[in-house]
Design an enzyme around this catalytic site. Sequence first.
Site, PDB file in Angstrom:
ATOM      1  N   HIS A   1      13.727  23.392  53.737  1.00 37.19           N
ATOM      2  CA  HIS A   1      14.260  22.865  54.986  1.00 37.19           C
ATOM      3  C   HIS A   1      13.143  22.880  56.019  1.00 37.19           C
ATOM      4  CE1 HIS A   1      16.328  22.200  58.620  1.00 37.19           C
ATOM      5  NE2 HIS A   1      16.333  23.449  59.009  1.00 37.19           N
TER       6      HIS A   1
ATOM      7  N   ASN B   1      12.826  18.439  62.728  1.00 39.87           N
ATOM      8  CA  ASN B   1      13.839  19.197  61.987  1.00 39.87           C
ATOM      9  C   ASN B   1      15.117  18.359  61.998  1.00 39.87           C
ATOM     10  OD1 ASN B   1      16.052  20.880  61.444  1.00 39.87           O
ATOM     11  ND2 ASN B   1      15.113  22.680  62.357  1.00 39.87           N
TER      12      ASN B   1
ATOM     13  N   CYS C   1      22.093  23.351  58.709  1.00 44.53           N
ATOM     14  CA  CYS C   1      20.863  22.929  58.011  1.00 44.53           C
ATOM     15  C   CYS C   1      20.944  23.142  56.504  1.00 44.53           C
ATOM     16  CB  CYS C   1      19.654  23.675  58.571  1.00 44.53           C
ATOM     17  SG  CYS C   1      19.461  23.450  60.338  1.00 44.53           S
TER      18      CYS C   1
HETATM   19  O1  UT7 Z   1      16.855  24.552  61.579  1.00 41.05           O
HETATM   20  C1  UT7 Z   1      17.119  25.823  61.983  1.00 41.05           C
HETATM   21  C2  UT7 Z   1      17.125  26.084  63.365  1.00 41.05           C
HETATM   22  N1  UT7 Z   1      16.136  26.471  64.221  1.00 41.05           N
HETATM   23  C3  UT7 Z   1      14.913  27.020  64.045  1.00 41.05           C
HETATM   24  O2  UT7 Z   1      14.400  27.214  62.989  1.00 41.05           O
HETATM   25  C4  UT7 Z   1      14.206  27.390  65.291  1.00 41.05           C
HETATM   26  C5  UT7 Z   1      13.472  28.681  65.256  1.00 41.05           C
HETATM   27  N2  UT7 Z   1      12.784  28.918  66.516  1.00 41.05           N
HETATM   28  C6  UT7 Z   1      11.737  28.194  66.945  1.00 41.05           C
HETATM   29  O3  UT7 Z   1      11.299  27.282  66.265  1.00 41.05           O
HETATM   30  C7  UT7 Z   1      11.070  28.584  68.249  1.00 41.05           C
HETATM   31  O4  UT7 Z   1      11.764  29.661  68.826  1.00 41.05           O
HETATM   32  C8  UT7 Z   1      10.966  27.420  69.273  1.00 41.05           C
HETATM   33  C9  UT7 Z   1       9.959  26.397  68.797  1.00 41.05           C
HETATM   34  C10 UT7 Z   1      12.306  26.739  69.480  1.00 41.05           C
HETATM   35  C11 UT7 Z   1      10.465  27.960  70.608  1.00 41.05           C
HETATM   36  O5  UT7 Z   1       9.240  28.646  70.452  1.00 41.05           O
HETATM   37  P1  UT7 Z   1       9.042  30.096  71.064  1.00 41.05           P
HETATM   38  O6  UT7 Z   1       7.677  30.510  70.736  1.00 41.05           O
HETATM   39  O7  UT7 Z   1      10.159  30.978  70.602  1.00 41.05           O
HETATM   40  O8  UT7 Z   1       9.135  29.807  72.618  1.00 41.05           O
HETATM   41  P2  UT7 Z   1      10.048  30.507  73.729  1.00 41.05           P
HETATM   42  O9  UT7 Z   1      11.433  29.963  73.705  1.00 41.05           O
HETATM   43  O10 UT7 Z   1       9.859  31.998  73.680  1.00 41.05           O
HETATM   44  O11 UT7 Z   1       9.343  30.017  75.053  1.00 41.05           O
HETATM   45  C12 UT7 Z   1       8.016  30.444  75.423  1.00 41.05           C
HETATM   46  C13 UT7 Z   1       7.668  29.803  76.764  1.00 41.05           C
HETATM   47  C14 UT7 Z   1       8.730  30.031  77.835  1.00 41.05           C
HETATM   48  O12 UT7 Z   1       8.074  30.133  79.074  1.00 41.05           O
HETATM   49  P3  UT7 Z   1       7.804  31.606  79.729  1.00 41.05           P
HETATM   50  O13 UT7 Z   1       9.148  32.229  79.874  1.00 41.05           O
HETATM   51  O14 UT7 Z   1       6.915  32.300  78.759  1.00 41.05           O
HETATM   52  O15 UT7 Z   1       7.132  31.257  81.013  1.00 41.05           O
HETATM   53  C15 UT7 Z   1       9.530  28.752  77.814  1.00 41.05           C
HETATM   54  O16 UT7 Z   1      10.139  28.471  79.063  1.00 41.05           O
HETATM   55  O17 UT7 Z   1       7.568  28.389  76.623  1.00 41.05           O
HETATM   56  C16 UT7 Z   1       8.456  27.724  77.526  1.00 41.05           C
HETATM   57  N3  UT7 Z   1       8.999  26.545  76.845  1.00 41.05           N
HETATM   58  C17 UT7 Z   1       8.356  25.370  76.828  1.00 41.05           C
HETATM   59  N4  UT7 Z   1       7.194  24.968  77.365  1.00 41.05           N
HETATM   60  C18 UT7 Z   1       6.817  23.701  77.136  1.00 41.05           C
HETATM   61  C19 UT7 Z   1      10.141  26.436  76.127  1.00 41.05           C
HETATM   62  N5  UT7 Z   1      10.270  25.192  75.627  1.00 41.05           N
HETATM   63  C20 UT7 Z   1       9.168  24.511  76.056  1.00 41.05           C
HETATM   64  C21 UT7 Z   1       8.716  23.197  75.858  1.00 41.05           C
HETATM   65  N6  UT7 Z   1       7.538  22.837  76.426  1.00 41.05           N
HETATM   66  N7  UT7 Z   1       9.406  22.291  75.137  1.00 41.05           N
END
Ligand code: UT7
Length: 334
Positions: free
Chosen positions: A261, A291, A120
Amino acid sequence: MNQPAPPFGVRIRGTGSCVPNRILTNDDLSKIMDTTDDWIFQRTGIRERRVCDPMTEGTFTMARDALKNALDAAEMKGSDLDLIIVGTVTAEMTCPSVAARVGAALGAVPAAAFDLSAACCGFVYSINLAQALIQSGQFRSIGVVGAEAMSSIVDYQDRTVSILFGDSAGAAVLTRDPDPRIGCLYQTMGSDGSGWSSLYLPRRPQEVPASDADNPIRLGNLRMNGKEVFRFAVTKFREVIEDAMIKTNLTAESVGQVVCHQSNVRIIEAAREKLGLPHEKVYINIDRFGNSSAGSVGLCLDQLWRAGKIEKERPFVMVAFGGGLTWASGVWRI
Ligand code: UT7
Protein backbone atom coordinates in the site's frame (compact mmCIF):
# COMPACT_ATOMS: atom_id res chain seq x y z
CA MET A 1 -4.95 -17.75 9.71
CA ASN A 2 -3.71 -21.25 8.85
CA GLN A 3 -5.28 -22.87 5.85
CA PRO A 4 -5.82 -26.54 5.12
CA ALA A 5 -4.48 -27.72 1.75
CA PRO A 6 -7.04 -26.57 -0.85
CA PRO A 7 -8.69 -29.10 -3.17
CA PHE A 8 -8.01 -26.73 -6.08
CA GLY A 9 -6.11 -23.55 -6.79
CA VAL A 10 -7.19 -19.93 -7.29
CA ARG A 11 -5.73 -18.19 -10.31
CA ILE A 12 -5.29 -14.46 -10.75
CA ARG A 13 -6.36 -14.61 -14.35
CA GLY A 14 -6.10 -10.93 -15.24
CA THR A 15 -5.48 -7.54 -13.67
CA GLY A 16 -6.58 -4.03 -14.58
CA SER A 17 -6.50 -0.48 -13.31
CA CYS A 18 -7.83 2.98 -13.95
CA VAL A 19 -6.62 6.44 -12.98
CA PRO A 20 -8.19 9.76 -13.94
CA ASN A 21 -6.33 11.86 -16.53
CA ARG A 22 -6.33 14.99 -14.38
CA ILE A 23 -2.97 15.52 -12.60
CA LEU A 24 -2.71 17.58 -9.40
CA THR A 25 0.92 18.44 -8.67
CA ASN A 26 2.45 19.65 -5.42
CA ASP A 27 2.98 22.99 -7.14
CA ASP A 28 -0.76 23.14 -7.94
CA LEU A 29 -1.48 22.55 -4.24
CA SER A 30 0.97 25.25 -3.20
CA LYS A 31 -1.20 27.75 -5.10
CA ILE A 32 -4.28 26.96 -2.99
CA MET A 33 -2.70 26.26 0.42
CA ASP A 34 0.39 27.13 2.46
CA THR A 35 2.69 24.31 1.35
CA THR A 36 5.60 23.57 -1.00
CA ASP A 37 6.65 20.82 -3.38
CA ASP A 38 9.75 20.35 -1.25
CA TRP A 39 7.83 19.89 2.05
CA ILE A 40 5.43 17.36 0.55
CA PHE A 41 8.13 15.39 -1.29
CA GLN A 42 10.47 15.22 1.73
CA ARG A 43 7.70 14.03 4.10
CA THR A 44 5.80 11.69 1.78
CA GLY A 45 7.68 10.94 -1.47
CA ILE A 46 4.77 12.39 -3.48
CA ARG A 47 5.23 14.73 -6.47
CA GLU A 48 1.76 14.50 -7.98
CA ARG A 49 -1.50 12.56 -7.77
CA ARG A 50 -4.50 11.91 -10.05
CA VAL A 51 -7.89 13.40 -9.24
CA CYS A 52 -11.32 12.77 -10.73
CA ASP A 53 -13.38 15.32 -12.60
CA PRO A 54 -16.30 15.25 -10.13
CA MET A 55 -18.86 15.81 -12.91
CA THR A 56 -17.91 12.78 -14.99
CA GLU A 57 -15.67 10.51 -12.92
CA GLY A 58 -15.67 8.88 -9.51
CA THR A 59 -15.32 5.61 -7.64
CA PHE A 60 -17.95 3.92 -9.80
CA THR A 61 -16.43 4.87 -13.18
CA MET A 62 -12.88 3.97 -12.07
CA ALA A 63 -14.02 0.65 -10.56
CA ARG A 64 -15.96 -0.21 -13.73
CA ASP A 65 -13.05 0.62 -16.05
CA ALA A 66 -10.45 -1.16 -13.90
CA LEU A 67 -12.53 -4.34 -13.79
CA LYS A 68 -13.24 -4.12 -17.53
CA ASN A 69 -9.47 -3.97 -18.14
CA ALA A 70 -8.93 -6.98 -15.87
CA LEU A 71 -11.66 -8.93 -17.68
CA ASP A 72 -10.09 -8.09 -21.05
CA ALA A 73 -6.69 -9.26 -19.77
CA ALA A 74 -8.31 -12.48 -18.54
CA GLU A 75 -10.14 -12.89 -21.87
CA MET A 76 -13.42 -13.09 -19.99
CA LYS A 77 -16.73 -11.24 -20.03
CA GLY A 78 -18.75 -9.71 -17.19
CA SER A 79 -21.27 -12.53 -17.62
CA ASP A 80 -18.54 -15.04 -16.62
CA LEU A 81 -18.39 -13.59 -13.09
CA ASP A 82 -20.50 -14.90 -10.24
CA LEU A 83 -19.44 -12.28 -7.66
CA ILE A 84 -18.04 -8.73 -7.65
CA ILE A 85 -16.44 -7.21 -4.54
CA VAL A 86 -15.42 -3.55 -4.46
CA GLY A 87 -13.23 -2.42 -1.56
CA THR A 88 -13.93 1.28 -1.04
CA VAL A 89 -14.78 3.97 1.50
CA THR A 90 -15.71 6.52 -1.15
CA ALA A 91 -18.84 5.01 -2.71
CA GLU A 92 -20.94 7.78 -4.28
CA MET A 93 -23.99 6.29 -2.57
CA THR A 94 -24.34 4.04 0.48
CA CYS A 95 -27.11 2.26 -1.42
CA PRO A 96 -26.76 0.72 -3.95
CA SER A 97 -23.22 -0.62 -3.69
CA VAL A 98 -20.63 0.41 -6.27
CA ALA A 99 -20.22 -3.30 -6.98
CA ALA A 100 -23.86 -3.74 -8.06
CA ARG A 101 -23.60 -0.82 -10.50
CA VAL A 102 -20.30 -2.13 -11.86
CA GLY A 103 -21.94 -5.54 -12.35
CA ALA A 104 -24.81 -4.01 -14.33
CA ALA A 105 -22.44 -1.88 -16.44
CA LEU A 106 -20.30 -4.91 -17.35
CA GLY A 107 -23.14 -7.35 -18.01
CA ALA A 108 -22.48 -9.37 -14.86
CA VAL A 109 -26.16 -9.69 -13.87
CA PRO A 110 -27.12 -11.77 -11.85
CA ALA A 111 -23.69 -12.04 -10.16
CA ALA A 112 -23.70 -11.27 -6.43
CA ALA A 113 -22.19 -7.88 -5.61
CA PHE A 114 -21.21 -5.93 -2.51
CA ASP A 115 -18.80 -3.25 -1.26
CA LEU A 116 -16.30 -3.92 1.47
CA SER A 117 -15.18 -1.21 3.91
CA ALA A 118 -11.61 -1.63 5.17
CA ALA A 119 -10.11 1.74 4.16
CA CYS A 120 -6.62 1.35 2.67
CA CYS A 121 -6.85 -2.43 3.18
CA GLY A 122 -9.89 -2.59 0.87
CA PHE A 123 -8.17 -4.38 -2.00
CA VAL A 124 -6.18 -6.87 0.10
CA TYR A 125 -9.20 -7.69 2.31
CA SER A 126 -11.34 -8.15 -0.84
CA ILE A 127 -8.91 -10.42 -2.69
CA ASN A 128 -8.31 -12.47 0.49
CA LEU A 129 -12.04 -12.93 0.93
CA ALA A 130 -12.54 -13.74 -2.75
CA GLN A 131 -9.90 -16.48 -2.75
CA ALA A 132 -11.42 -18.02 0.37
CA LEU A 133 -14.87 -18.00 -1.25
CA ILE A 134 -13.52 -19.74 -4.35
CA GLN A 135 -11.71 -22.27 -2.19
CA SER A 136 -14.93 -22.93 -0.31
CA GLY A 137 -16.44 -24.18 -3.58
CA GLN A 138 -19.28 -21.60 -3.48
CA PHE A 139 -17.93 -19.36 -6.26
CA ARG A 140 -15.88 -19.95 -9.41
CA SER A 141 -15.07 -16.50 -10.84
CA ILE A 142 -14.84 -13.31 -8.82
CA GLY A 143 -14.05 -9.75 -9.88
CA VAL A 144 -12.17 -7.92 -7.13
CA VAL A 145 -11.69 -4.15 -7.17
CA GLY A 146 -10.11 -1.60 -4.85
CA ALA A 147 -11.35 1.84 -5.87
CA GLU A 148 -11.11 5.20 -4.19
CA ALA A 149 -11.97 8.77 -5.17
CA MET A 150 -10.14 10.30 -2.22
CA SER A 151 -10.46 13.77 -3.78
CA SER A 152 -14.18 13.57 -2.93
CA ILE A 153 -13.48 13.26 0.82
CA VAL A 154 -10.50 15.54 1.42
CA ASP A 155 -10.76 19.18 2.46
CA TYR A 156 -8.52 21.19 0.13
CA GLN A 157 -8.71 24.10 2.59
CA ASP A 158 -6.52 22.03 4.91
CA ARG A 159 -2.91 21.17 4.18
CA THR A 160 -2.28 18.42 6.72
CA VAL A 161 -4.35 15.62 5.11
CA SER A 162 -5.19 16.68 1.53
CA ILE A 163 -1.59 16.60 0.26
CA LEU A 164 -1.35 12.85 0.84
CA PHE A 165 -4.21 11.46 -1.22
CA GLY A 166 -5.10 10.70 -4.86
CA ASP A 167 -7.68 8.72 -6.85
CA SER A 168 -7.29 5.30 -8.50
CA ALA A 169 -8.73 1.83 -8.94
CA GLY A 170 -7.06 -1.55 -9.31
CA ALA A 171 -8.76 -4.86 -10.12
CA ALA A 172 -8.14 -8.57 -10.48
CA VAL A 173 -10.21 -11.44 -11.82
CA LEU A 174 -9.87 -14.66 -9.81
CA THR A 175 -10.95 -18.05 -11.09
CA ARG A 176 -10.96 -21.59 -9.75
CA ASP A 177 -8.02 -23.57 -11.11
CA PRO A 178 -7.45 -27.32 -11.21
CA ASP A 179 -3.82 -26.85 -10.08
CA PRO A 180 -3.86 -26.69 -6.24
CA ARG A 181 -0.34 -25.21 -6.14
CA ILE A 182 -1.58 -21.96 -7.74
CA GLY A 183 -3.01 -19.25 -5.55
CA CYS A 184 -2.88 -17.83 -2.05
CA LEU A 185 -0.30 -19.57 0.14
CA TYR A 186 -1.08 -17.54 3.24
CA GLN A 187 -3.19 -14.56 4.27
CA THR A 188 -3.90 -12.40 7.32
CA MET A 189 -6.52 -9.78 8.08
CA GLY A 190 -6.63 -7.90 11.36
CA SER A 191 -8.02 -4.80 13.03
CA ASP A 192 -7.80 -2.72 16.19
CA GLY A 193 -10.83 -0.45 16.41
CA SER A 194 -9.48 1.29 19.52
CA GLY A 195 -7.37 3.38 17.11
CA TRP A 196 -10.37 4.48 15.00
CA SER A 197 -10.10 8.21 15.71
CA SER A 198 -6.61 8.54 14.26
CA LEU A 199 -8.13 8.18 10.75
CA TYR A 200 -11.85 8.82 10.38
CA LEU A 201 -14.56 10.56 8.40
CA PRO A 202 -17.27 12.06 10.62
CA ARG A 203 -20.51 13.20 9.00
CA ARG A 204 -22.17 14.49 12.22
CA PRO A 205 -20.65 16.63 15.01
CA GLN A 206 -21.60 14.04 17.66
CA GLU A 207 -19.12 11.61 16.04
CA VAL A 208 -16.17 13.92 16.75
CA PRO A 209 -14.30 13.09 19.98
CA ALA A 210 -13.59 16.01 22.33
CA SER A 211 -9.86 15.62 21.69
CA ASP A 212 -10.45 16.48 17.99
CA ALA A 213 -13.11 19.16 18.46
CA ASP A 214 -10.78 22.00 17.38
CA ASN A 215 -9.85 20.29 14.11
CA PRO A 216 -10.54 22.85 11.34
CA ILE A 217 -11.28 20.14 8.73
CA ARG A 218 -14.91 20.41 7.65
CA LEU A 219 -17.40 17.63 8.48
CA GLY A 220 -17.77 15.08 5.70
CA ASN A 221 -14.01 15.06 5.10
CA LEU A 222 -11.26 12.74 6.22
CA ARG A 223 -9.48 13.56 9.48
CA MET A 224 -6.13 12.08 10.35
CA ASN A 225 -3.67 12.24 13.20
CA GLY A 226 -0.70 11.78 10.86
CA LYS A 227 1.87 11.26 13.59
CA GLU A 228 -0.21 8.57 15.34
CA VAL A 229 -0.90 6.72 12.08
CA PHE A 230 2.77 6.96 11.19
CA ARG A 231 3.84 5.50 14.57
CA PHE A 232 1.38 2.61 14.23
CA ALA A 233 2.20 1.94 10.59
CA VAL A 234 5.95 2.03 10.76
CA THR A 235 6.01 -1.00 13.09
CA LYS A 236 2.86 -2.81 11.93
CA PHE A 237 3.72 -2.69 8.26
CA ARG A 238 7.09 -4.36 8.83
CA GLU A 239 5.57 -6.93 11.22
CA VAL A 240 2.86 -7.92 8.72
CA ILE A 241 5.36 -8.43 5.88
CA GLU A 242 7.75 -10.30 8.16
CA ASP A 243 4.94 -12.58 9.42
CA ALA A 244 3.87 -13.38 5.84
CA MET A 245 7.44 -14.23 4.83
CA ILE A 246 8.13 -16.37 7.91
CA LYS A 247 4.87 -18.33 7.57
CA THR A 248 5.68 -19.18 3.94
CA ASN A 249 9.42 -19.77 4.47
CA LEU A 250 10.34 -16.89 2.20
CA THR A 251 13.54 -14.89 2.56
CA ALA A 252 14.65 -11.56 1.11
CA GLU A 253 16.31 -13.63 -1.64
CA SER A 254 13.48 -16.05 -2.44
CA VAL A 255 10.48 -13.72 -2.23
CA GLY A 256 9.18 -12.05 -5.40
CA GLN A 257 7.62 -8.59 -5.40
CA VAL A 258 6.36 -7.11 -2.13
CA VAL A 259 3.38 -5.09 -3.34
CA CYS A 260 2.82 -2.40 -0.72
CA HIS A 261 0.00 0.00 0.00
CA GLN A 262 1.46 3.36 -1.04
CA SER A 263 0.90 5.16 2.26
CA ASN A 264 4.04 7.26 2.59
CA VAL A 265 7.41 6.41 1.06
CA ARG A 266 9.09 6.76 4.48
CA ILE A 267 6.89 3.99 5.94
CA ILE A 268 7.60 1.66 3.01
CA GLU A 269 11.33 2.43 3.04
CA ALA A 270 11.60 1.81 6.80
CA ALA A 271 10.09 -1.67 6.36
CA ARG A 272 12.17 -2.42 3.27
CA GLU A 273 15.43 -1.56 5.02
CA LYS A 274 14.64 -3.50 8.22
CA LEU A 275 13.74 -6.61 6.21
CA GLY A 276 16.80 -6.33 3.97
CA LEU A 277 14.69 -6.28 0.80
CA PRO A 278 16.34 -4.87 -2.33
CA HIS A 279 14.78 -1.78 -3.94
CA GLU A 280 13.75 -3.70 -7.06
CA LYS A 281 11.44 -5.97 -5.01
CA VAL A 282 9.48 -3.13 -3.44
CA TYR A 283 7.65 -1.16 -6.13
CA ILE A 284 7.01 2.54 -5.50
CA ASN A 285 4.57 4.66 -7.51
CA ILE A 286 3.48 7.09 -4.76
CA ASP A 287 5.57 9.81 -6.43
CA ARG A 288 3.12 9.82 -9.38
CA PHE A 289 -0.17 8.66 -7.84
CA GLY A 290 -0.08 9.67 -4.16
CA ASN A 291 -1.83 7.54 -1.57
CA SER A 292 -5.03 6.24 -3.19
CA SER A 293 -6.23 4.17 -0.21
CA ALA A 294 -7.96 0.96 -1.41
CA GLY A 295 -6.93 1.74 -5.00
CA SER A 296 -3.20 1.56 -4.41
CA VAL A 297 -2.31 -2.15 -4.05
CA GLY A 298 -4.44 -3.16 -7.06
CA LEU A 299 -2.93 -0.33 -9.13
CA CYS A 300 0.62 -1.43 -8.20
CA LEU A 301 -0.23 -5.07 -8.91
CA ASP A 302 -1.58 -4.23 -12.35
CA GLN A 303 1.45 -2.09 -13.26
CA LEU A 304 3.84 -4.83 -12.09
CA TRP A 305 1.83 -7.56 -13.80
CA ARG A 306 1.78 -5.75 -17.15
CA ALA A 307 5.53 -5.05 -16.85
CA GLY A 308 6.14 -8.80 -16.44
CA LYS A 309 7.52 -8.32 -12.90
CA ILE A 310 5.25 -10.86 -11.18
CA GLU A 311 7.30 -14.02 -11.66
CA LYS A 312 5.96 -17.57 -11.80
CA GLU A 313 8.85 -18.98 -9.74
CA ARG A 314 8.70 -16.56 -6.83
CA PRO A 315 5.65 -16.05 -4.58
CA PHE A 316 4.75 -12.38 -4.19
CA VAL A 317 3.30 -10.57 -1.18
CA MET A 318 0.53 -7.97 -0.99
CA VAL A 319 0.37 -5.87 2.16
CA ALA A 320 -1.67 -2.93 3.46
CA PHE A 321 -2.70 -1.05 6.59
CA GLY A 322 -5.20 1.72 7.08
CA GLY A 323 -8.20 3.23 8.83
CA GLY A 324 -10.03 1.08 11.33
CA LEU A 325 -7.27 0.56 12.16
CA THR A 326 -6.84 -2.42 9.83
CA TRP A 327 -4.03 -4.46 8.32
CA ALA A 328 -3.81 -7.35 5.86
CA SER A 329 -1.43 -9.46 3.83
CA GLY A 330 -1.54 -12.20 1.22
CA VAL A 331 1.19 -14.36 -0.31
CA TRP A 332 0.43 -15.62 -3.82
CA ARG A 333 1.95 -17.99 -6.33
CA ILE A 334 0.82 -17.50 -9.93
O1 UT7 B 1 -2.90 5.30 4.07
C1 UT7 B 1 -2.80 5.35 5.43
C2 UT7 B 1 -2.93 6.60 6.05
N1 UT7 B 1 -2.01 7.55 6.38
C3 UT7 B 1 -0.67 7.55 6.51
O2 UT7 B 1 0.03 6.62 6.26
C4 UT7 B 1 -0.08 8.81 7.00
C5 UT7 B 1 1.02 8.66 7.99
N2 UT7 B 1 1.55 9.96 8.37
C6 UT7 B 1 2.24 10.77 7.54
O3 UT7 B 1 2.46 10.42 6.39
C7 UT7 B 1 2.79 12.07 8.08
O4 UT7 B 1 2.39 12.23 9.42
C8 UT7 B 1 2.36 13.32 7.26
C9 UT7 B 1 3.05 13.32 5.92
C10 UT7 B 1 0.86 13.36 7.05
C11 UT7 B 1 2.80 14.58 7.99
O5 UT7 B 1 4.18 14.57 8.26
P1 UT7 B 1 4.74 14.88 9.71
O6 UT7 B 1 6.20 14.79 9.64
O7 UT7 B 1 4.04 13.99 10.70
O8 UT7 B 1 4.32 16.39 9.90
P2 UT7 B 1 3.52 17.09 11.09
O9 UT7 B 1 2.05 16.87 10.96
O10 UT7 B 1 4.18 16.76 12.41
O11 UT7 B 1 3.82 18.61 10.82
C12 UT7 B 1 5.14 19.17 10.96
C13 UT7 B 1 5.06 20.66 10.64
C14 UT7 B 1 3.98 21.39 11.43
O12 UT7 B 1 4.44 22.69 11.69
P3 UT7 B 1 5.06 23.05 13.16
O13 UT7 B 1 3.98 22.75 14.14
O14 UT7 B 1 6.26 22.18 13.30
O15 UT7 B 1 5.38 24.50 13.01
C15 UT7 B 1 2.83 21.46 10.46
O16 UT7 B 1 1.98 22.57 10.71
O17 UT7 B 1 4.73 20.86 9.27
C16 UT7 B 1 3.55 21.66 9.15
N3 UT7 B 1 2.77 21.14 8.02
C17 UT7 B 1 3.00 21.53 6.75
N4 UT7 B 1 3.88 22.39 6.22
C18 UT7 B 1 3.87 22.54 4.89
C19 UT7 B 1 1.78 20.23 8.02
N5 UT7 B 1 1.34 19.99 6.77
C20 UT7 B 1 2.09 20.80 5.97
C21 UT7 B 1 2.12 21.00 4.58
N6 UT7 B 1 3.02 21.89 4.09
N7 UT7 B 1 1.30 20.36 3.73
